[in-house]
Design a protein around this motif. Structure first.
Motif, mmCIF file in Angstrom:
data_model
loop_
_atom_site.group_PDB
_atom_site.id
_atom_site.type_symbol
_atom_site.label_atom_id
_atom_site.label_comp_id
_atom_site.label_asym_id
_atom_site.label_seq_id
_atom_site.Cartn_x
_atom_site.Cartn_y
_atom_site.Cartn_z
ATOM 1 N N GLY A 246 -0.949 6.110 -1.784
ATOM 2 C CA GLY A 246 -0.971 6.491 -3.186
ATOM 3 C C GLY A 246 0.216 6.040 -4.006
ATOM 4 O O GLY A 246 0.430 6.543 -5.120
ATOM 5 N N ALA A 247 1.003 5.082 -3.497
ATOM 6 C CA ALA A 247 2.173 4.601 -4.240
ATOM 7 C C ALA A 247 1.737 3.744 -5.418
ATOM 8 O O ALA A 247 0.779 2.973 -5.321
ATOM 9 N N GLU A 248 2.425 3.888 -6.526
ATOM 10 C CA GLU A 248 2.167 3.072 -7.703
ATOM 11 C C GLU A 248 2.591 1.626 -7.436
ATOM 12 O O GLU A 248 3.472 1.378 -6.604
ATOM 13 N N ASP B 71 4.824 -9.826 5.185
ATOM 14 C CA ASP B 71 3.689 -9.126 5.800
ATOM 15 C C ASP B 71 3.072 -8.173 4.771
ATOM 16 O O ASP B 71 3.746 -7.307 4.211
ATOM 17 N N SER B 72 1.798 -8.355 4.525
ATOM 18 C CA SER B 72 1.120 -7.542 3.504
ATOM 19 C C SER B 72 0.709 -6.163 4.012
ATOM 20 O O SER B 72 0.260 -5.322 3.230
ATOM 21 N N SER B 73 0.847 -5.911 5.317
ATOM 22 C CA SER B 73 0.410 -4.626 5.866
ATOM 23 C C SER B 73 1.223 -3.460 5.298
ATOM 24 O O SER B 73 0.688 -2.368 5.070
ATOM 25 N N CYS B 74 2.523 -3.696 5.053
ATOM 26 C CA CYS B 74 3.367 -2.633 4.490
ATOM 27 C C CYS B 74 2.935 -2.300 3.065
ATOM 28 O O CYS B 74 2.908 -1.128 2.674
ATOM 29 N N GLU B 75 2.578 -3.329 2.292
ATOM 30 C CA GLU B 75 2.096 -3.101 0.934
ATOM 31 C C GLU B 75 0.797 -2.303 0.960
ATOM 32 O O GLU B 75 0.613 -1.355 0.189
ATOM 33 N N GLU B 76 -0.117 -2.693 1.840
ATOM 34 C CA GLU B 76 -1.402 -2.007 1.935
ATOM 35 C C GLU B 76 -1.227 -0.560 2.365
ATOM 36 O O GLU B 76 -1.916 0.329 1.863
#
Length: 278
Positions: free
Chosen positions: A177-179, A166-171
């Motif tokens: 502001g995470a690198e 799931d890409s929602s956690c990455e987004e």
């Protein structure tokens, strides 16, 4: 009162009987024969066979090169799976299909091809020979052959997990502001870790017992590039079946332990997922 649903394949007894029969013929009986042949040796004789200096050296070479190849496969397998899942580019389907080439290619053909490529007169070997680095007939060459054999296990284990991630956690992490490196190690990698461990475990087990692709490139120098499967073949050629099966039994125990750990990780991961869904 609800009626029990009909199964596609009726008859648990018949299905289980066929399953046990096939499992016995294909797996259990051949493996049991190792224990039978090994039982011809007493405990003292068995210990003397598997602790001979040349046998211990072959164990060391096999485990060392398999571990090194697995480490390379773990890293490169994730990279390849990432590229195949996250990017679109010309020739992607061809590259995806080529990942499984080591499964279909005869191991002897792979060994001959890698040896001719990495020998001192080969295209790759000639380049590194200028710097005094030999690849073929060294442990480096064995590791390269094992990387070729084991890479599909890691890629095919990690790839489905990346596709379903799931890409929602990455987004959300990026929005906070995470690198990119933090997003990968804190968000993506924990999801990939069970699949990566499974693929790496299967690759290590395959590399540990590989013979065909390694025997050509290894050079088979005693105490340096002689692998355990070659020792077993040498014992068989001398009709010393008891010693061959004793050495094979040690390799079988190591492979069984690896697969047990892989299945244990899979079971724990399934429990975690079921608990999260619950």
């Amino acid at each position: 009162m609800k009626k029990a649903g009909k199964r596609v394949i009726p008859g648990f007894g018949l299905s289980m009987g066929v399953t046990l029969a096939i499992l016995s013929c294909v797996v259990l009986i051949p493996l049991a024969s190792l224990a039978v042949y090994s039982s011809q040796l007493g405990i003292k004789e068995f210990s003397e066979v598997v602790t001979r200096e040349r046998v211990l050296s072959s164990f060391y070479v096999s485990f060392l090169t398999a571990a090194a190849a697995t480490a390379v496969n773990a890293v490169m397998g994730v990279v390849i799976a990432w590229v195949l899942v996250r990017y679109d580019f010309p020739g992607k389907r061809i590259m995806d299909g080529m990942i499984e080439l080591p499964f279909a290619l005869p191991t002897a053909v792979a060994g001959i091809a890698l040896t001719s490529l990495t020998s001192d007169t080969g295209f790759v070997g000639r380049f590194f020979a200028r710097f005094g680095i030999r690849i073929a007939y060294t442990r480096i060459g064995i590791t390269i052959a094992l990387v070729f054999i084991g890479i599909p296990f890691v890629v095919r284990a990690v790839q489905p997990v990346l596709e379903k991630l799931d890409s929602s956690c990455e987004e959300a992490a990026r929005a906070l502001g995470a690198e990119p490196s933090v997003v990968f190690w804190k968000v993506i990698f924990p999801e990939l870790k069970p699949a990566l461990f499974t693929g790496a475990g299967l690759a290590f087990g395959r590399c540990l017992g590989e013979y065909g692709s390694v025997v050509f490139i290894a050079g088979n120098k005693p105490y340096y590039t002689e692998i355990t499967p070659l020792i077993i073949m040498s014992e068989l050629q001398e009709y010393d079946y008891a010693s061959a099966t004793a050495i094979a039994l040690v390799m079988l125990a190591a492979s069984f332990l690896i697969l047990f750990l892989v299945n244990l990780v899979q079971a724990k991961n399934s429990q975690i997922l079921q608990g999260g869904n619950g």
